[in-house]
Design a protein around this motif. Sequence first.
Motif, PDB file in Angstrom:
ATOM      1  N   CYS A   1      -3.424   6.445  -3.243  1.00 34.64           N
ATOM      2  CA  CYS A   1      -3.001   5.256  -2.510  1.00 34.64           C
ATOM      3  C   CYS A   1      -3.097   4.077  -3.469  1.00 34.64           C
ATOM      4  O   CYS A   1      -4.201   3.640  -3.799  1.00 34.64           O
ATOM      5  CB  CYS A   1      -3.890   5.062  -1.300  1.00 34.64           C
ATOM      6  SG  CYS A   1      -3.590   3.546  -0.391  1.00 34.64           S
TER       7      CYS A   1
ATOM      8  N   ASP B   1      -6.158  -6.508   7.444  1.00 38.53           N
ATOM      9  CA  ASP B   1      -6.173  -5.209   6.802  1.00 38.53           C
ATOM     10  C   ASP B   1      -4.749  -4.797   6.438  1.00 38.53           C
ATOM     11  O   ASP B   1      -3.777  -5.328   6.968  1.00 38.53           O
ATOM     12  CB  ASP B   1      -6.850  -4.152   7.676  1.00 38.53           C
ATOM     13  CG  ASP B   1      -6.271  -4.087   9.067  1.00 38.53           C
ATOM     14  OD1 ASP B   1      -6.569  -3.111   9.777  1.00 38.53           O
ATOM     15  OD2 ASP B   1      -5.521  -5.011   9.461  1.00 38.53           O
ATOM     16  N   TYR B   2      -4.643  -3.881   5.516  1.00 35.05           N
ATOM     17  CA  TYR B   2      -3.339  -3.469   4.998  1.00 35.05           C
ATOM     18  C   TYR B   2      -3.224  -1.958   5.064  1.00 35.05           C
ATOM     19  O   TYR B   2      -4.173  -1.237   4.723  1.00 35.05           O
ATOM     20  CB  TYR B   2      -3.168  -3.941   3.545  1.00 35.05           C
ATOM     21  CG  TYR B   2      -3.233  -5.432   3.386  1.00 35.05           C
ATOM     22  CD1 TYR B   2      -4.408  -6.059   2.992  1.00 35.05           C
ATOM     23  CD2 TYR B   2      -2.116  -6.216   3.649  1.00 35.05           C
ATOM     24  CE1 TYR B   2      -4.477  -7.436   2.864  1.00 35.05           C
ATOM     25  CE2 TYR B   2      -2.176  -7.600   3.516  1.00 35.05           C
ATOM     26  CZ  TYR B   2      -3.350  -8.196   3.123  1.00 35.05           C
ATOM     27  OH  TYR B   2      -3.401  -9.553   2.996  1.00 35.05           O
ATOM     28  N   TRP B   3      -2.049  -1.516   5.477  1.00 38.96           N
ATOM     29  CA  TRP B   3      -1.799  -0.096   5.689  1.00 38.96           C
ATOM     30  C   TRP B   3      -0.570   0.363   4.923  1.00 38.96           C
ATOM     31  O   TRP B   3       0.395  -0.398   4.758  1.00 38.96           O
ATOM     32  CB  TRP B   3      -1.550   0.186   7.175  1.00 38.96           C
ATOM     33  CG  TRP B   3      -2.761  -0.006   8.012  1.00 38.96           C
ATOM     34  CD1 TRP B   3      -3.297  -1.183   8.432  1.00 38.96           C
ATOM     35  CD2 TRP B   3      -3.579   1.028   8.561  1.00 38.96           C
ATOM     36  NE1 TRP B   3      -4.414  -0.959   9.189  1.00 38.96           N
ATOM     37  CE2 TRP B   3      -4.607   0.393   9.300  1.00 38.96           C
ATOM     38  CE3 TRP B   3      -3.560   2.417   8.504  1.00 38.96           C
ATOM     39  CZ2 TRP B   3      -5.601   1.108   9.966  1.00 38.96           C
ATOM     40  CZ3 TRP B   3      -4.530   3.129   9.167  1.00 38.96           C
ATOM     41  CH2 TRP B   3      -5.543   2.473   9.894  1.00 38.96           C
TER      42      TRP B   3
ATOM     43  N   ASP C   1      -9.514  -2.865   3.994  1.00 39.49           N
ATOM     44  CA  ASP C   1      -9.896  -3.928   4.918  1.00 39.49           C
ATOM     45  C   ASP C   1     -11.093  -4.700   4.395  1.00 39.49           C
ATOM     46  O   ASP C   1     -11.804  -4.260   3.492  1.00 39.49           O
ATOM     47  CB  ASP C   1     -10.170  -3.359   6.313  1.00 39.49           C
ATOM     48  CG  ASP C   1     -11.378  -2.428   6.364  1.00 39.49           C
ATOM     49  OD1 ASP C   1     -11.677  -1.911   7.460  1.00 39.49           O
ATOM     50  OD2 ASP C   1     -12.008  -2.200   5.316  1.00 39.49           O
TER      51      ASP C   1
ATOM     52  N   CYS D   1     -13.892   6.966   5.619  1.00 40.37           N
ATOM     53  CA  CYS D   1     -13.811   5.617   5.093  1.00 40.37           C
ATOM     54  C   CYS D   1     -15.030   5.306   4.243  1.00 40.37           C
ATOM     55  O   CYS D   1     -16.081   5.925   4.399  1.00 40.37           O
ATOM     56  CB  CYS D   1     -13.653   4.590   6.205  1.00 40.37           C
ATOM     57  SG  CYS D   1     -15.085   4.400   7.276  1.00 40.37           S
TER      58      CYS D   1
ATOM     59  N   TYR E   1     -12.768  -4.725  -1.070  1.00 42.90           N
ATOM     60  CA  TYR E   1     -12.264  -4.160   0.182  1.00 42.90           C
ATOM     61  C   TYR E   1     -12.965  -2.863   0.531  1.00 42.90           C
ATOM     62  O   TYR E   1     -13.352  -2.099  -0.366  1.00 42.90           O
ATOM     63  CB  TYR E   1     -10.769  -3.879   0.075  1.00 42.90           C
ATOM     64  CG  TYR E   1      -9.914  -5.121   0.091  1.00 42.90           C
ATOM     65  CD1 TYR E   1      -9.720  -5.867  -1.065  1.00 42.90           C
ATOM     66  CD2 TYR E   1      -9.300  -5.540   1.260  1.00 42.90           C
ATOM     67  CE1 TYR E   1      -8.951  -7.007  -1.054  1.00 42.90           C
ATOM     68  CE2 TYR E   1      -8.515  -6.687   1.279  1.00 42.90           C
ATOM     69  CZ  TYR E   1      -8.340  -7.412   0.127  1.00 42.90           C
ATOM     70  OH  TYR E   1      -7.574  -8.541   0.144  1.00 42.90           O
TER      71      TYR E   1
ATOM     72  N   TYR F   1      -2.517   8.208   6.356  1.00 46.52           N
ATOM     73  CA  TYR F   1      -2.315   6.791   6.095  1.00 46.52           C
ATOM     74  C   TYR F   1      -3.558   6.205   5.416  1.00 46.52           C
ATOM     75  O   TYR F   1      -4.686   6.420   5.875  1.00 46.52           O
ATOM     76  CB  TYR F   1      -2.067   6.028   7.395  1.00 46.52           C
ATOM     77  CG  TYR F   1      -0.860   6.470   8.158  1.00 46.52           C
ATOM     78  CD1 TYR F   1      -0.946   7.495   9.091  1.00 46.52           C
ATOM     79  CD2 TYR F   1       0.378   5.873   7.936  1.00 46.52           C
ATOM     80  CE1 TYR F   1       0.170   7.923   9.794  1.00 46.52           C
ATOM     81  CE2 TYR F   1       1.500   6.281   8.648  1.00 46.52           C
ATOM     82  CZ  TYR F   1       1.386   7.302   9.566  1.00 46.52           C
ATOM     83  OH  TYR F   1       2.499   7.708  10.264  1.00 46.52           O
ATOM     84  N   CYS F   2      -3.323   5.450   4.390  1.00 41.50           N
ATOM     85  CA  CYS F   2      -4.382   4.746   3.675  1.00 41.50           C
ATOM     86  C   CYS F   2      -4.457   3.307   4.180  1.00 41.50           C
ATOM     87  O   CYS F   2      -3.431   2.714   4.551  1.00 41.50           O
ATOM     88  CB  CYS F   2      -4.036   4.772   2.184  1.00 41.50           C
ATOM     89  SG  CYS F   2      -5.057   3.755   1.124  1.00 41.50           S
ATOM     90  N   TYR F   3      -5.652   2.744   4.200  1.00 44.25           N
ATOM     91  CA  TYR F   3      -5.792   1.334   4.529  1.00 44.25           C
ATOM     92  C   TYR F   3      -6.910   0.717   3.704  1.00 44.25           C
ATOM     93  O   TYR F   3      -7.793   1.419   3.200  1.00 44.25           O
ATOM     94  CB  TYR F   3      -6.070   1.136   6.026  1.00 44.25           C
ATOM     95  CG  TYR F   3      -7.447   1.575   6.465  1.00 44.25           C
ATOM     96  CD1 TYR F   3      -7.683   2.876   6.869  1.00 44.25           C
ATOM     97  CD2 TYR F   3      -8.526   0.686   6.461  1.00 44.25           C
ATOM     98  CE1 TYR F   3      -8.939   3.293   7.264  1.00 44.25           C
ATOM     99  CE2 TYR F   3      -9.787   1.091   6.851  1.00 44.25           C
ATOM    100  CZ  TYR F   3      -9.982   2.402   7.259  1.00 44.25           C
ATOM    101  OH  TYR F   3     -11.235   2.807   7.636  1.00 44.25           O
TER     102      TYR F   3
ATOM    103  N   TRP G   1      -8.938   6.348   5.258  1.00 48.80           N
ATOM    104  CA  TRP G   1      -7.757   7.158   5.585  1.00 48.80           C
ATOM    105  C   TRP G   1      -7.769   7.509   7.069  1.00 48.80           C
ATOM    106  O   TRP G   1      -8.794   7.907   7.619  1.00 48.80           O
ATOM    107  CB  TRP G   1      -7.752   8.449   4.770  1.00 48.80           C
ATOM    108  CG  TRP G   1      -7.541   8.246   3.308  1.00 48.80           C
ATOM    109  CD1 TRP G   1      -8.504   7.991   2.369  1.00 48.80           C
ATOM    110  CD2 TRP G   1      -6.297   8.298   2.602  1.00 48.80           C
ATOM    111  NE1 TRP G   1      -7.933   7.864   1.122  1.00 48.80           N
ATOM    112  CE2 TRP G   1      -6.583   8.067   1.243  1.00 48.80           C
ATOM    113  CE3 TRP G   1      -4.974   8.531   2.974  1.00 48.80           C
ATOM    114  CZ2 TRP G   1      -5.579   8.050   0.265  1.00 48.80           C
ATOM    115  CZ3 TRP G   1      -3.991   8.512   2.008  1.00 48.80           C
ATOM    116  CH2 TRP G   1      -4.293   8.269   0.664  1.00 48.80           C
TER     117      TRP G   1
ATOM    118  N   VAL H   1       0.867  -1.176   0.000  1.00 47.45           N
ATOM    119  CA  VAL H   1       0.000   0.000   0.000  1.00 47.45           C
ATOM    120  C   VAL H   1       0.904   1.226   0.000  1.00 47.45           C
ATOM    121  O   VAL H   1       1.681   1.415   0.940  1.00 47.45           O
ATOM    122  CB  VAL H   1      -0.923   0.014   1.238  1.00 47.45           C
ATOM    123  CG1 VAL H   1      -1.813   1.248   1.219  1.00 47.45           C
ATOM    124  CG2 VAL H   1      -1.765  -1.252   1.282  1.00 47.45           C
TER     125      VAL H   1
END
Length: 119
Positions: A22, A107-109, A101, A52, A34, A97-99, A38, A4
């Motif tokens: 992102c 989840d990924y960051w 899930d 989100c 997903y 920060y972007c994620y 942020w 990411v």
Amino acid sequence: EVHVDESGGGLVQAGGSLRLSCKISGFTRGLADYGIGWFRQAPGKDSEGVICLRYSDDRTYYRTPAKGRFIISRDNVKNTVYLQMNSLKPEDTATYYCYVDRPFAKDYWGKGTLVTVSS
């Protein structure tokens, strides 16, 4: 392995705009599977959710500071999430920060991109 990578941060004057990007890669599923969002962390403060788009109901949720000024969007073909930030204020200064899930899944960051808003 999922990566990411945020980009688009920088220095902007108060009242200005920025668009953060992102890019997500290494998925076995596509970005459409997903939820996205942020967070941000200002210097010396705890991190906070900003906005989100939930996978469960496909609705956008805002914290109050973002409402009316920030827009989240996605390009499922490019596997890219965007955060359009308008009418920026000095208190928006933070690392963003972007994620991504999914329910019952990892989840990924990203590692963040710094936004500095000068007064």
